[in-house]
Design an enzyme around this catalytic site. Structure first.
Site, short mmCIF file in Angstrom:
data_model
loop_
_atom_site.label_atom_id
_atom_site.label_comp_id
_atom_site.label_asym_id
_atom_site.label_seq_id
_atom_site.Cartn_x
_atom_site.Cartn_y
_atom_site.Cartn_z
N LYS A 264 0.84 -1.20 0.00
CA LYS A 264 0.00 0.00 0.00
C LYS A 264 0.88 1.25 0.00
O LYS A 264 0.61 2.21 -0.72
CB LYS A 264 -0.91 0.01 1.24
N GLN B 154 -5.63 -1.98 9.74
CA GLN B 154 -5.22 -3.25 9.14
C GLN B 154 -5.76 -4.43 9.95
O GLN B 154 -5.64 -4.46 11.17
CB GLN B 154 -3.68 -3.29 9.06
N ASP C 180 -11.80 1.50 3.53
CA ASP C 180 -11.96 0.05 3.37
C ASP C 180 -13.42 -0.32 3.11
O ASP C 180 -13.71 -1.46 2.74
CB ASP C 180 -11.51 -0.66 4.66
N1 GUN Z 1 -6.52 -7.62 5.85
C1 GUN Z 1 -6.68 -8.42 4.77
N2 GUN Z 1 -7.34 -7.75 3.79
C2 GUN Z 1 -7.59 -6.52 4.27
C3 GUN Z 1 -8.23 -5.37 3.72
O1 GUN Z 1 -8.71 -5.34 2.60
N3 GUN Z 1 -8.26 -4.29 4.54
C4 GUN Z 1 -7.76 -4.28 5.79
N4 GUN Z 1 -7.88 -3.18 6.52
N5 GUN Z 1 -7.16 -5.32 6.34
C5 GUN Z 1 -7.08 -6.43 5.56
#
Ligand code: GUN
Length: 280
Positions: free
Chosen positions: A53, A97, A120
């Site tokens: 990211k 996360q 998200d």
């Molecule tokens: N952990 C695995 N996939 C994701 C996601 O798309 N967003 C977040 N925040 N955590 C994750």
């Protein structure tokens, strides 16, 4: 291989140019997109996601702030950190996360994020809006899947989409988004009986199971669009939920792992981040 390859890498490249331009245009208007990422503890998979990211933010010109918190943090302390980001005018997007350590309440933490800054699409308000077909921040992986299908002109209207997996991150939201596109949607999961009978009916098959090579050739209808959401580590290699080598000759379209949906997830996070900055 007869199937058309749905390359996340290629689609990511296409989006990147426009994302750089849109980010620049926002900056010229005095809006500086800033994505804040909260990471609790030291989950190795999370560390990789966060690094990817970060790289993409750098490529586009999105500012970032990573808040690394200790595994032992309390719910109240975590929520105080989220609250501080909610009220910080410089922060335009917030991501917590997942997974969080077991002692923390994920739902409570996600509900704490200001819905307008939720990149998200996991806030309960955004989840509810998706359910009702209202405009909302969409979860990144499902949004990426729909982007792939539409870019490749896969027919959706009236088609039977079968989703294997019912997670809040992928299975449930992608099912809602496919329904919004007028698919007939079936959600299958670990307790589904006669799974193969279901999947063989699928014009669009989404595999979000978390088991390497779970979807085999005998489970797939000829000409189907097969979307592989799996990220499984086998002998140090990343493999999907679909037995690619045997399914590709039967499918009409197929997404590879790596280089498929995973790339789209990060790309869609960037879309959501730019859109959240516009709202700010
Ligand atoms: N952990 C695995 N996939 C994701 C996601 O798309 N967003 C977040 N925040 N955590 C994750």
């Amino acid at each position: 291989m007869s199937a058309i390859l749905l390359s996340g890498k290629e689609m990511e490249k296409e989006l990147l140019t426009s994302q750089i331009e849109r980010c620049q245009a926002l900056k010229e208007k005095g809006i500086h997109p800033l994505l804040a990422v909260i990471v609790v503890g030291e989950d190795p998979a999370s560390a990789i996601y966060v690094r990817n990211k970060g790289r993409m933010c750098d490529a586009i010109g999105i500012l970032q702030r990573t808040i690394e918190l200790p595994e032992s943090i309390s719910q109240e302390e975590l929520e105080a950190h989220i609250e501080a980001l909610n009220t910080d005018p410089a922060v335009t997007g917030i991501l917590v996360q997942l997974p969080l350590p077991d002692h923390l309440d994920e739902n409570r933490a996600l509900a704490c994020v200001l819905a307008e800054k939720d990149v998200d699409g996991f806030h309960v308000v955004n989840t509810g809006k998706l359910m009702r077909g209202e405009k909302s921040a969409l979860p990144c992986t499902p949004r990426g899947i729909l982007h792939m299908l539409k870019k490749a002109n896969v027919p959706l209207e009236g088609k039977h989409a079968v989703v294997i997996g019912r997670s809040n991150i992928v299975g449930k939201p992608v099912a809602m988004m496919l329904l919004q596109e007028n698919c007939t949607v079936t959600i299958c999961h670990s307790r589904t009986q006669n799974l193969k009978e279901m999947t063989r009916q699928a014009d669009i098959l989404v595999a979000a199971v978390g088991k390497p090579h779970f979807v085999t050739a005998d489970m797939v209808k000829e000409g189907a669009a097969v979307i592989d959401v799996g990220v499984n580590r086998v002998d140090g290699k990343v493999v999907g939920d679909v037995d690619f080598d045997h399914v590709a000759p039967i499918a009409g379209w197929i997404s590879p792992v790596p280089g498929g949906v995973g790339r789209m997830t990060v790309s869609m996070l960037m879309e959501n981040t730019l859109e959240a900055a516009c709202r700010a």
